[in-house]
Design an enzyme around this catalytic site. Structure first.
Site, PDB file in Angstrom:
ATOM      1  CD  GLU A  48      -8.927 -15.100 -16.112  1.00  0.00           C
ATOM      2  OE1 GLU A  48      -8.143 -14.481 -15.948  1.00  0.00           O
ATOM      3  OE2 GLU A  48      -9.983 -14.964 -15.657  1.00  0.00           O
ATOM      4  CB  CYS A  53      -7.889  -6.913 -18.706  1.00  0.00           C
ATOM      5  SG  CYS A  53      -8.387  -8.522 -18.320  1.00  0.00           S
ATOM      6  CG  HIS A  92      -2.135  -0.728   0.889  1.00  0.00           C
ATOM      7  ND1 HIS A  92      -2.803  -0.654  -0.043  1.00  0.00           N
ATOM      8  CD2 HIS A  92      -2.764  -1.331   2.093  1.00  0.00           C
ATOM      9  CE1 HIS A  92      -3.997  -1.303   0.285  1.00  0.00           C
ATOM     10  NE2 HIS A  92      -3.954  -1.738   1.416  1.00  0.00           N
TER      11      HIS A  92
HETATM   12  C1  PEP Z   1      -5.552 -12.037 -15.398  1.00  0.00           C
HETATM   13  O1  PEP Z   1      -5.606 -13.107 -14.852  1.00  0.00           O
HETATM   14  O2  PEP Z   1      -4.800 -11.551 -16.225  1.00  0.00           O
HETATM   15  C2  PEP Z   1      -6.491 -10.852 -14.658  1.00  0.00           C
HETATM   16  C3  PEP Z   1      -6.852  -9.821 -15.119  1.00  0.00           C
HETATM   17  O3  PEP Z   1      -7.225 -11.338 -13.686  1.00  0.00           O
HETATM   18  P1  PEP Z   1      -6.763 -11.295 -12.269  1.00  0.00           P
HETATM   19  O4  PEP Z   1      -5.350 -10.673 -12.227  1.00  0.00           O
HETATM   20  O5  PEP Z   1      -7.639 -10.635 -11.388  1.00  0.00           O
HETATM   21  O6  PEP Z   1      -6.614 -12.655 -12.019  1.00  0.00           O
HETATM   22 MG    MG Z   2      -7.341 -13.761 -13.646  1.00  0.00          MG
END
Ligand code: PEP
Ligand code: MG
Length: 594
Positions: free
Chosen positions: A436, A507, A194
């Protein structure tokens, strides 16, 4: 006085280069240990502990109320600390130890804290594990009140200083007055603590994880702190000071240029438009997304409300949060990811038996399809929020069309319920699948029949494709976003998206690493979602690259057989093409690769 030009290496936590005298803060309170011999002593000790809790609560409430206007978004950390303070794991366990074991309050508190720490260490998810820092902050504050060695450590300095401490709590970091604190160095913490994150958003340069900082540095030492490289130079000579001034000026110019371009659209030099979006976890972060020029929210992780409290959030609480984000971003789009919880991340680490392989366990969409009541509540809140702006919803960890079918059926059932109740929502709300899991890559063409868009979660995709635990330090060097297998997977998903005419975003953290941008563009990705701070640098690279050049870049990268060759190629190429990216761009983007 320490030797001239001595250099110490820590972890670069917040970019910027500063020079000034050190102010070394002394250690926190020490724990004394003593046994209690009479019921009277036990009662007195319980009373003393309860007083310390009240004082800590008062202090933290005051801090929360006094928090500067532009830092309000961090007030939730203090709220979280207030919740921790009243949590029974800390309070009741301490009282029990005083009562049953006849420990004095400090020792009982320490034991209770150590027990919680041990529990947290068993949690696989690094974000949740990292929350132990918050418990630790509360623990030290309480201990400070018990021993009479209370806070206020920062208040005594008047001239601008570089603060050196074993650790700084988020509360102490938010209280830092930029006019008096040039930067800070801590022995503890990592890039994702943080404290590091707050320092970054306050734009105070910082180096963390510098092991023996408080021993090596003396108050009054002149220091150059380089928050880009993690280097700290003690008592620099003329030459080092001259070099410092040059680098600082170059960095400031780079930063100003990057920030000027952040509001411009992400169009390549040959006219192709891309969307650069922000990843957020809480409504407060929307302002960051705006400040850094986000074209929308590409990933709203929704776990926070579920993890912050012991009981499940209500539909109304969820709705309020989502609506706030959606309305604040309108007319830009907000992509809400449904709950990615379960396995090792659950409401309380105590209530569920740990799984052998939590990453392969009952998490994300699997958990939601099993706990349908929880899922429906969230879907309802998301749909209700969709009436206030532009919303997309996406499901995490999809591994087969069956899961998309089931999730969509539930969504439709909830839509029907809302229709019956005449509650407004967007009936055209796009529904996406997160890609994923390798199975989802293989089935991307089929999945496209069930999804209005794809978003590739590379953090997990890399973990599952390469069989590298994303939180295991032992194999961290094998976690390679530009591994030939990963690049091919991205290419294949993009192609499936093109064929079905649905958008494909990325993402995962790799989308926010400036180094990867030309390759991702070249693979055909048009939407990149990232930590908001990375947006300006990423936009700059996009605006300086042509799609033709990027395509060739990706073609070359794909022709390499090993990740080492790819990395060598990318490093060399990016260094020639964008020399400033290595020096300044990556630290500024603060890439938090898992
Ligand atoms: C990912 O797995 O790339 C993702 C964006 O989700 P998280 O990091 O929340 O698992
Ligand atoms: Mg993920």
């Amino acid at each position: 006085m320490t030797d001239k030009n001595r250099t110490l290496q820590g972890i670069a936590a917040s970019p910027g280069i500063v020079m000034g005298p050190a102010l070394v803060l002394t250690q926190g309170a020490q724990v004394s240990s003593r046994m209690l011999y009479s019921p009277q002593e036990v009662a007195e000790e319980l009373e003393r502990f309860s007083r310390a809790v009240d004082q800590t609560e008062e202090e933290m409430t005051r801090l929360k109320n006094e928090i500067a206007e532009d830092l309000k978004e961090h007030a939730h950390i203090l709220e979280l600390h207030l919740l921790i303070l009243r949590d029974r794991m800390l309070l009741e366990e301490t009282q029990r130890l005083i009562h049953e074991q006849n420990y004095n309050a400090e020792r009982a508190l320490q034991q209770a804290f150590l027990k919680i720490k041990e529990l947290f260490q068993r949690i696989g998810d690094k974000h949740i594990r990292g929350r132990i820092q918050d418990v630790e902050t509360v623990y030290y504050r309480l201990l400070g009140h018990l021993t009479g060695q209370i806070g206020g450590r920062l208040l005594s300095s008047s001239e601008p200083v570089i603060v050196v401490a074993r650790d700084l709590s988020p509360a102490e970091t938010t209280q830092m007055d930029k006019a008096r604190v040039l930067g800070f160095i801590t022995e503890r913490g990592g890039k994702t603590s943080h404290t590091a994150i707050i320092a970054h958003s306050l734009e105070i340069p910082a180096v963390v994880g510098l092991d023996s900082a408080t021993l090596e540095i003396e108050s009054g030492d002149l220091i150059i702190l380089n928050g880009l490289t993690g280097q700290v130079t003690l008592n620099p000579d003329e030459e080092a000071i001259w070099a410092y001034r040059t680098t600082r000026n170059e960095f400031e110019i780079f930063k100003a240029e990057v920030s000027l371009g952040s509001a411009l659209p992400a169009v390549t030099s040959d006219g192709h438009t891309n969307r650069v979006l922000a990843n957020i976890e809480q409504p407060e972060e929307v302002s960051l997304a705006h400040d850094y020029g986000a074209d929308g929210i590409g990933l709203y992780r929704t776990e926070f409300l579920y993890l912050r409290q012991r009981q499940l959030p209500t539909e109304e609480e969820l709705f309020q949060d989502y609506r706030q984000v959606v309305a604040a971003m309108a007319p830009r789009e907000v992509t809400i990811r449904t709950l990615d919880i379960g396995g090792d991340k659950f409401l309380s680490p105590l209530e569920y038996a740990p799984e052998m392989n939590p990453a392969l366990g009952l998490r994300a969409i699997r958990f939601c399809l099993k706990e349908q009541k929880i899922f429906r509540t969230q879907l309802k809140a998301i749909l209700r929020a969709s009436a206030y702006g532009r919303v997309r919803v996406m499901f995490p960890l999809i591994s087969s069309p069956r899961e998309m079918q089931e999730a969509r059926q539930l969504l439709e059932a909830v839509q029907e319920e809302l229709r019956q109740g005449k509650v407004p929502f967007d009936p055209k709300l796009p529904v996406g699948a997160m890609i994923e899991v390798p199975a989802a890559v293989t089935l991307a063409e089929l999945l496209a029949g069930y999804a209005d868009f794809f978003s590739i979660g590379t953090n997990d995709l890399i973990q599952y494709a390469l069989a590298i635990d994303r939180v295991n330090k032992q194999v961290a060097d094998m976690y390679q976003p530009l591994h030939p297998a990963v690049m091919r997977m991205i290419r294949d998903v993009v192609q499936a998206g093109l064929k079905a005419d649905i958008p494909v975003a990325i993402c995962g953290e790799m989308a926010g690493d400036p180094l990867n941008i030309p390759i991702l563009l070249g693979l055909g990705v048009k939407e990149l979602s990232m930590n908001p701070m990375a947006i300006p640098v990423v936009k700059r690279i996009i605006r300086m690259t042509s799609l033709r050049e990027a395509t060739e870049f990706a073609r070359q990268a794909l022709s390499k057989a090993t990740e080492v060759e790819v990395n060598d190629y990318v490093t060399r190429k990016m260094n020639d093409r964008f020399p400033e990216i290595f020096r300044f761009g990556r630290p500024l983007a603060n890439n938090l690769a898992p």
